[in-house]
Design a protein around this motif. Structure first.
Motif, PDB file in Angstrom:
ATOM      1  N   ILE A 165       0.854  -1.189   0.000  1.00 48.03           N
ATOM      2  CA  ILE A 165       0.000   0.000   0.000  1.00 48.03           C
ATOM      3  C   ILE A 165       0.886   1.235   0.000  1.00 48.03           C
ATOM      4  N   TYR A 166       0.586   2.171  -0.889  1.00 48.60           N
ATOM      5  CA  TYR A 166       1.346   3.419  -0.926  1.00 48.60           C
ATOM      6  C   TYR A 166       0.456   4.637  -0.730  1.00 48.60           C
ATOM      7  N   GLN A 167      -0.853   4.452  -0.772  1.00 47.05           N
ATOM      8  CA  GLN A 167      -1.775   5.578  -0.609  1.00 47.05           C
ATOM      9  C   GLN A 167      -3.061   5.068   0.014  1.00 47.05           C
ATOM     10  N   GLY A 168      -3.696   5.909   0.783  1.00 50.85           N
ATOM     11  CA  GLY A 168      -4.988   5.583   1.363  1.00 50.85           C
ATOM     12  C   GLY A 168      -4.882   4.668   2.569  1.00 50.85           C
ATOM     13  N   LYS A 169      -5.955   4.668   3.357  1.00 46.56           N
ATOM     14  CA  LYS A 169      -5.971   3.883   4.589  1.00 46.56           C
ATOM     15  C   LYS A 169      -7.120   2.892   4.648  1.00 46.56           C
ATOM     16  N   ARG A 170      -8.170   3.117   3.870  1.00 38.62           N
ATOM     17  CA  ARG A 170      -9.336   2.247   3.964  1.00 38.62           C
ATOM     18  C   ARG A 170      -9.052   0.937   3.227  1.00 38.62           C
ATOM     19  N   ILE A 171      -9.112  -0.158   3.979  1.00 35.15           N
ATOM     20  CA  ILE A 171      -8.864  -1.485   3.423  1.00 35.15           C
ATOM     21  C   ILE A 171     -10.193  -2.075   2.966  1.00 35.15           C
ATOM     22  N   ASN A 172     -10.282  -2.414   1.687  1.00 36.13           N
ATOM     23  CA  ASN A 172     -11.487  -2.974   1.099  1.00 36.13           C
ATOM     24  C   ASN A 172     -11.266  -4.440   0.748  1.00 36.13           C
ATOM     25  N   ASP A 173     -12.258  -5.070   0.167  1.00 34.71           N
ATOM     26  CA  ASP A 173     -12.139  -6.489  -0.172  1.00 34.71           C
ATOM     27  C   ASP A 173     -11.497  -6.730  -1.525  1.00 34.71           C
ATOM     28  N   MET A 174     -11.248  -5.690  -2.260  1.00 31.35           N
ATOM     29  CA  MET A 174     -10.324  -5.696  -3.388  1.00 31.35           C
ATOM     30  C   MET A 174      -9.472  -4.453  -3.201  1.00 31.35           C
ATOM     31  N   LEU A 175      -8.179  -4.586  -3.448  1.00 29.22           N
ATOM     32  CA  LEU A 175      -7.276  -3.453  -3.297  1.00 29.22           C
ATOM     33  C   LEU A 175      -6.937  -2.896  -4.670  1.00 29.22           C
ATOM     34  N   TRP A 176      -6.977  -1.586  -4.771  1.00 26.90           N
ATOM     35  CA  TRP A 176      -6.707  -0.912  -6.032  1.00 26.90           C
ATOM     36  C   TRP A 176      -5.253  -1.122  -6.428  1.00 26.90           C
ATOM     37  N   THR A 177      -5.040  -1.500  -7.677  1.00 26.13           N
ATOM     38  CA  THR A 177      -3.693  -1.741  -8.189  1.00 26.13           C
ATOM     39  C   THR A 177      -3.348  -0.846  -9.369  1.00 26.13           C
ATOM     40  N   GLY A 178      -4.240   0.055  -9.725  1.00 23.36           N
ATOM     41  CA  GLY A 178      -3.985   0.920 -10.865  1.00 23.36           C
ATOM     42  C   GLY A 178      -3.964   0.165 -12.184  1.00 23.36           C
ATOM     43  N   GLY A 179      -4.625  -0.970 -12.238  1.00 27.90           N
ATOM     44  CA  GLY A 179      -4.686  -1.741 -13.466  1.00 27.90           C
ATOM     45  C   GLY A 179      -3.646  -2.835 -13.569  1.00 27.90           C
ATOM     46  N   LEU A 180      -2.874  -3.048 -12.511  1.00 32.19           N
ATOM     47  CA  LEU A 180      -1.808  -4.048 -12.548  1.00 32.19           C
ATOM     48  C   LEU A 180      -2.241  -5.344 -11.885  1.00 32.19           C
ATOM     49  N   GLY A 181      -3.349  -5.884 -12.315  1.00 35.41           N
ATOM     50  CA  GLY A 181      -3.838  -7.132 -11.743  1.00 35.41           C
ATOM     51  C   GLY A 181      -4.794  -6.872 -10.595  1.00 35.41           C
TER      52      GLY A 181
ATOM     53  N   GLY B  33      -6.881  -9.709 -18.103  1.00 30.87           N
ATOM     54  CA  GLY B  33      -6.484  -9.663 -16.698  1.00 30.87           C
ATOM     55  C   GLY B  33      -6.328  -8.275 -16.147  1.00 30.87           C
ATOM     56  N   SER B  34      -7.328  -7.489 -16.252  1.00 29.97           N
ATOM     57  CA  SER B  34      -7.324  -6.106 -15.811  1.00 29.97           C
ATOM     58  C   SER B  34      -7.443  -6.011 -14.290  1.00 29.97           C
ATOM     59  N   TYR B  35      -7.863  -4.878 -13.804  1.00 27.01           N
ATOM     60  CA  TYR B  35      -8.070  -4.634 -12.376  1.00 27.01           C
ATOM     61  C   TYR B  35      -9.528  -4.819 -11.982  1.00 27.01           C
ATOM     62  N   ILE B  36     -10.361  -5.240 -12.912  1.00 26.72           N
ATOM     63  CA  ILE B  36     -11.783  -5.443 -12.661  1.00 26.72           C
ATOM     64  C   ILE B  36     -12.189  -6.796 -13.229  1.00 26.72           C
ATOM     65  N   PHE B  37     -13.321  -7.292 -12.749  1.00 27.48           N
ATOM     66  CA  PHE B  37     -13.906  -8.442 -13.425  1.00 27.48           C
ATOM     67  C   PHE B  37     -15.385  -8.184 -13.624  1.00 27.48           C
ATOM     68  N   TYR B  38     -15.957  -8.935 -14.529  1.00 29.79           N
ATOM     69  CA  TYR B  38     -17.373  -8.845 -14.831  1.00 29.79           C
ATOM     70  C   TYR B  38     -18.045 -10.114 -14.344  1.00 29.79           C
ATOM     71  N   THR B  39     -19.290  -9.993 -13.915  1.00 25.41           N
ATOM     72  CA  THR B  39     -19.961 -11.154 -13.369  1.00 25.41           C
ATOM     73  C   THR B  39     -21.454 -11.137 -13.681  1.00 25.41           C
ATOM     74  N   THR B  40     -22.081 -12.230 -13.350  1.00 20.87           N
ATOM     75  CA  THR B  40     -23.508 -12.430 -13.615  1.00 20.87           C
ATOM     76  C   THR B  40     -24.367 -11.768 -12.546  1.00 20.87           C
ATOM     77  N   ASP B  41     -25.655 -11.675 -12.829  1.00 22.42           N
ATOM     78  CA  ASP B  41     -26.609 -11.147 -11.856  1.00 22.42           C
ATOM     79  C   ASP B  41     -26.556 -11.953 -10.561  1.00 22.42           C
ATOM     80  N   ARG B  42     -26.527 -13.276 -10.684  1.00 29.77           N
ATOM     81  CA  ARG B  42     -26.516 -14.151  -9.499  1.00 29.77           C
ATOM     82  C   ARG B  42     -25.351 -13.822  -8.572  1.00 29.77           C
ATOM     83  N   VAL B  43     -24.160 -13.708  -9.127  1.00 30.22           N
ATOM     84  CA  VAL B  43     -22.975 -13.448  -8.312  1.00 30.22           C
ATOM     85  C   VAL B  43     -23.001 -12.024  -7.778  1.00 30.22           C
TER      86      VAL B  43
END
Length: 160
Positions: free
Chosen positions: A56-72, A130-140
């Motif tokens: 982590i180099y910026q920010g303090k709020r820990i989420n369930d996905m961590l921002w990587t700026g597009g690097l996975g 393999g971006s920084y996001i994924f797409y999913t179905t309505d169910r998920v």
């Protein structure tokens, strides 16, 4: 179709991959020409000839996905547990050394990557590599929204 990403406000935790000898500017290549960041994104960080950390180099709020700026992607084990409970297909996880800004370990996170680029699986990257996001179905997406996980989940219309 839904887009799932790490929250990316300034207060959210942003990470960067670090290793001894990493130059300030890329490309970051191994002697055989392979891109180090591609190796990490594909879940092969442990096969590199040096240890890699996501720090982590910026920010303090820990989420369930961590921002990587597009690097996975980096996902919490809580997110992975929900996906496992749902029997979701289209992703894989891998060990990744995730650290706080001060270098101390941040437990409960793994590397996360999509394994599908088609609409016939629960999770896909829609061919975006393999971006920084994924797409999913309505169910998920509905199941994830029903949890207390901290994610950015928004509806999208896939492009043909």
């Amino acid at each position: 179709m839904w887009r799932v990403a790490a929250p990316s406000a300034t207060r959210d935790a942003w990470t960067d991959y670090v290793w001894d000898g990493k130059p300030d500017l890329g490309p970051h290549l191994l002697p055989d020409g392979r891109d180090i960041l591609d190796e990490i994104r594909e879940g092969r960080a442990g096969e590199l000839p040096f240890p890699v950390q996501a720090r982590i180099y910026q920010g303090k709020r820990i989420n369930d996905m961590l921002w990587t700026g597009g690097l996975g992607m980096i996902a919490s084990t809580a997110l992975v547990a929900v996906l496992n409970d749902l029997g979701v297909a289209g992703y894989a996880t891998y060990d990744l050394d995730v650290r706080n800004r001060d270098g101390s370990p941040l437990p409960g996170f793994v590397g996360f990557r999509t394994t599908s680029d088609t609409l016939d699986t629960d999770i896909t990257d829609l061919g975006r590599g393999g971006s920084y996001i994924f797409y999913t179905t309505d169910r998920v997406a509905n199941a994830l929204r029903d949890t207390k996980l901290k994610l950015d989940i928004t509806p999208v219309t896939p492009r043909g």
